[in-house]
Design a protein around this motif. Structure first.
Motif, PDB file in Angstrom:
ATOM      1  N   LEU A  50      62.777  -0.086  -5.290  1.00  0.00           N
ATOM      2  CA  LEU A  50      61.676   0.223  -6.188  1.00  0.00           C
ATOM      3  C   LEU A  50      60.651   1.136  -5.525  1.00  0.00           C
ATOM      4  N   CYS A  51      60.287   0.813  -4.293  1.00  0.00           N
ATOM      5  CA  CYS A  51      59.351   1.669  -3.541  1.00  0.00           C
ATOM      6  C   CYS A  51      59.938   3.064  -3.353  1.00  0.00           C
ATOM      7  N   LEU A  52      61.223   3.126  -3.006  1.00  0.00           N
ATOM      8  CA  LEU A  52      61.852   4.423  -2.767  1.00  0.00           C
ATOM      9  C   LEU A  52      61.977   5.243  -4.043  1.00  0.00           C
ATOM     10  N   ALA A  53      62.342   4.607  -5.136  1.00  0.00           N
ATOM     11  CA  ALA A  53      62.443   5.329  -6.404  1.00  0.00           C
ATOM     12  C   ALA A  53      61.089   5.933  -6.775  1.00  0.00           C
ATOM     13  N   ASN A  54      60.039   5.147  -6.625  1.00  0.00           N
ATOM     14  CA  ASN A  54      58.701   5.651  -6.936  1.00  0.00           C
ATOM     15  C   ASN A  54      58.237   6.700  -5.940  1.00  0.00           C
ATOM     16  N   ALA A  55      58.530   6.498  -4.661  1.00  0.00           N
ATOM     17  CA  ALA A  55      58.116   7.471  -3.640  1.00  0.00           C
ATOM     18  C   ALA A  55      58.814   8.815  -3.856  1.00  0.00           C
ATOM     19  N   TYR A  56      60.116   8.777  -4.110  1.00  0.00           N
ATOM     20  CA  TYR A  56      60.827  10.032  -4.386  1.00  0.00           C
ATOM     21  C   TYR A  56      60.294  10.695  -5.656  1.00  0.00           C
ATOM     22  N   ASN A  57      59.983   9.893  -6.662  1.00  0.00           N
ATOM     23  CA  ASN A  57      59.455  10.434  -7.912  1.00  0.00           C
ATOM     24  C   ASN A  57      58.071  11.055  -7.704  1.00  0.00           C
ATOM     25  N   LEU A  58      57.211  10.378  -6.949  1.00  0.00           N
ATOM     26  CA  LEU A  58      55.849  10.879  -6.741  1.00  0.00           C
ATOM     27  C   LEU A  58      55.799  12.111  -5.848  1.00  0.00           C
ATOM     28  N   THR A  59      56.702  12.176  -4.875  1.00  0.00           N
ATOM     29  CA  THR A  59      56.696  13.336  -3.978  1.00  0.00           C
ATOM     30  C   THR A  59      57.517  14.491  -4.533  1.00  0.00           C
ATOM     31  N   LYS A  60      58.325  14.206  -5.534  1.00  0.00           N
ATOM     32  CA  LYS A  60      59.209  15.219  -6.141  1.00  0.00           C
ATOM     33  C   LYS A  60      60.144  15.844  -5.102  1.00  0.00           C
ATOM     34  N   VAL A  61      60.478  15.088  -4.077  1.00  0.00           N
ATOM     35  CA  VAL A  61      61.354  15.577  -3.015  1.00  0.00           C
ATOM     36  C   VAL A  61      62.789  15.669  -3.504  1.00  0.00           C
ATOM     37  N   ASP A  62      63.286  14.599  -4.098  1.00  0.00           N
ATOM     38  CA  ASP A  62      64.675  14.553  -4.532  1.00  0.00           C
ATOM     39  C   ASP A  62      64.786  13.617  -5.735  1.00  0.00           C
ATOM     40  N   MET A  63      64.778  14.191  -6.911  1.00  0.00           N
ATOM     41  CA  MET A  63      64.804  13.375  -8.127  1.00  0.00           C
ATOM     42  C   MET A  63      66.136  12.640  -8.282  1.00  0.00           C
ATOM     43  N   LYS A  64      67.211  13.200  -7.745  1.00  0.00           N
ATOM     44  CA  LYS A  64      68.509  12.512  -7.815  1.00  0.00           C
ATOM     45  C   LYS A  64      68.466  11.205  -7.027  1.00  0.00           C
ATOM     46  N   LYS A  65      67.801  11.229  -5.884  1.00  0.00           N
ATOM     47  CA  LYS A  65      67.673  10.007  -5.094  1.00  0.00           C
ATOM     48  C   LYS A  65      66.772   9.003  -5.805  1.00  0.00           C
ATOM     49  N   ALA A  66      65.750   9.482  -6.496  1.00  0.00           N
ATOM     50  CA  ALA A  66      64.888   8.581  -7.258  1.00  0.00           C
ATOM     51  C   ALA A  66      65.701   7.851  -8.315  1.00  0.00           C
ATOM     52  N   LEU A  67      66.534   8.597  -9.020  1.00  0.00           N
ATOM     53  CA  LEU A  67      67.391   7.980 -10.034  1.00  0.00           C
ATOM     54  C   LEU A  67      68.435   7.064  -9.405  1.00  0.00           C
ATOM     55  N   SER A  68      68.949   7.460  -8.256  1.00  0.00           N
ATOM     56  CA  SER A  68      69.937   6.640  -7.558  1.00  0.00           C
ATOM     57  C   SER A  68      69.345   5.294  -7.158  1.00  0.00           C
ATOM     58  N   HIS A  69      68.120   5.305  -6.672  1.00  0.00           N
ATOM     59  CA  HIS A  69      67.466   4.043  -6.287  1.00  0.00           C
ATOM     60  C   HIS A  69      67.127   3.203  -7.520  1.00  0.00           C
ATOM     61  N   ALA A  70      66.766   3.855  -8.612  1.00  0.00           N
ATOM     62  CA  ALA A  70      66.510   3.113  -9.850  1.00  0.00           C
ATOM     63  C   ALA A  70      67.809   2.468 -10.357  1.00  0.00           C
ATOM     64  N   ASP A  71      68.914   3.192 -10.263  1.00  0.00           N
ATOM     65  CA  ASP A  71      70.206   2.634 -10.647  1.00  0.00           C
ATOM     66  C   ASP A  71      70.583   1.452  -9.754  1.00  0.00           C
ATOM     67  N   ALA A  72      70.272   1.561  -8.471  1.00  0.00           N
ATOM     68  CA  ALA A  72      70.585   0.472  -7.535  1.00  0.00           C
ATOM     69  C   ALA A  72      69.822  -0.798  -7.916  1.00  0.00           C
ATOM     70  N   ILE A  73      68.608  -0.642  -8.393  1.00  0.00           N
ATOM     71  CA  ILE A  73      67.820  -1.809  -8.837  1.00  0.00           C
ATOM     72  C   ILE A  73      68.530  -2.491  -9.988  1.00  0.00           C
ATOM     73  N   MET A  74      68.999  -1.694 -10.935  1.00  0.00           N
ATOM     74  CA  MET A  74      69.695  -2.247 -12.103  1.00  0.00           C
ATOM     75  C   MET A  74      71.004  -2.925 -11.674  1.00  0.00           C
ATOM     76  N   GLU A  75      71.694  -2.301 -10.749  1.00  0.00           N
ATOM     77  CA  GLU A  75      72.974  -2.847 -10.295  1.00  0.00           C
ATOM     78  C   GLU A  75      72.782  -4.175  -9.563  1.00  0.00           C
ATOM     79  N   ILE A  76      71.812  -4.253  -8.685  1.00  0.00           N
ATOM     80  CA  ILE A  76      71.544  -5.494  -7.958  1.00  0.00           C
ATOM     81  C   ILE A  76      71.046  -6.565  -8.918  1.00  0.00           C
ATOM     82  N   GLY A  77      70.227  -6.151  -9.864  1.00  0.00           N
ATOM     83  CA  GLY A  77      69.678  -7.101 -10.819  1.00  0.00           C
ATOM     84  C   GLY A  77      70.716  -7.739 -11.721  1.00  0.00           C
ATOM     85  N   SER A  78      71.766  -6.994 -11.992  1.00  0.00           N
ATOM     86  CA  SER A  78      72.817  -7.553 -12.874  1.00  0.00           C
ATOM     87  C   SER A  78      73.845  -8.240 -12.041  1.00  0.00           C
TER      88      SER A  78
END
Length: 130
Positions: free
Chosen positions: A102-130
């Motif tokens: 969650l921290c990484l998804a938000n950090a990547y999103n806020l810094t606009k460094v790598d949006m693919k990694k932001a989405l990847s970390h968001a997907d990982a949250i969903m995957e772990i949660g399920s």
């Protein structure tokens, strides 16, 4: 005389190792219990610099707390650095992984460094949660 000197050297070596262990534990506990984020960050970095060992569970936890603390202090590049380092370790607790992702998804999103990694970390949250 020689036996006494050798005996004293052995005692000194053993006691210095135990003192280092006590100092290590004290610094870790001080870092974890600190409520001021800036001080907490300082103690955690000191712990990593002095005692950082990849086989030590406290080092792994220190990277976890470094990630969260840097995110709270809005230091997003450091959040990314320590969060990615934390996720490299095997056998992490799911709650901790979710928080770091969650921290990484938000950090990547806020810094606009790598949006693919932001989405990847968001997907990982969903995957772990399920």
């Amino acid at each position: 005389m020689k036996k006494t000197a050798v005996f004293l050297l052995i005692i000194f070596a053993v006691s210095s190792i135990s003192l280092m262990s006590i100092s290590k534990k004290k610094l870790y506990n001080q870092a974890i219990s600190e409520t001021d984020p800036a001080k907490k960050l300082e103690y955690l970095l000191q712990y990593i610099n002095e005692y950082g060992d990849d086989d030590d569970p406290n080092t792994i936890n220190a990277y976890y707390y470094l990630t969260l603390t840097n995110f709270r202090l809005e230091k997003y590049n450091e959040t990314i650095t320590y969060g990615e380092k934390f996720l490299e370790y095997p056998n992490l607790e799911n709650n901790n992984k979710i928080n770091v992702h969650l921290c990484l998804a938000n950090a990547y999103n806020l810094t606009k460094v790598d949006m693919k990694k932001a989405l990847s970390h968001a997907d990982a949250i969903m995957e772990i949660g399920s």
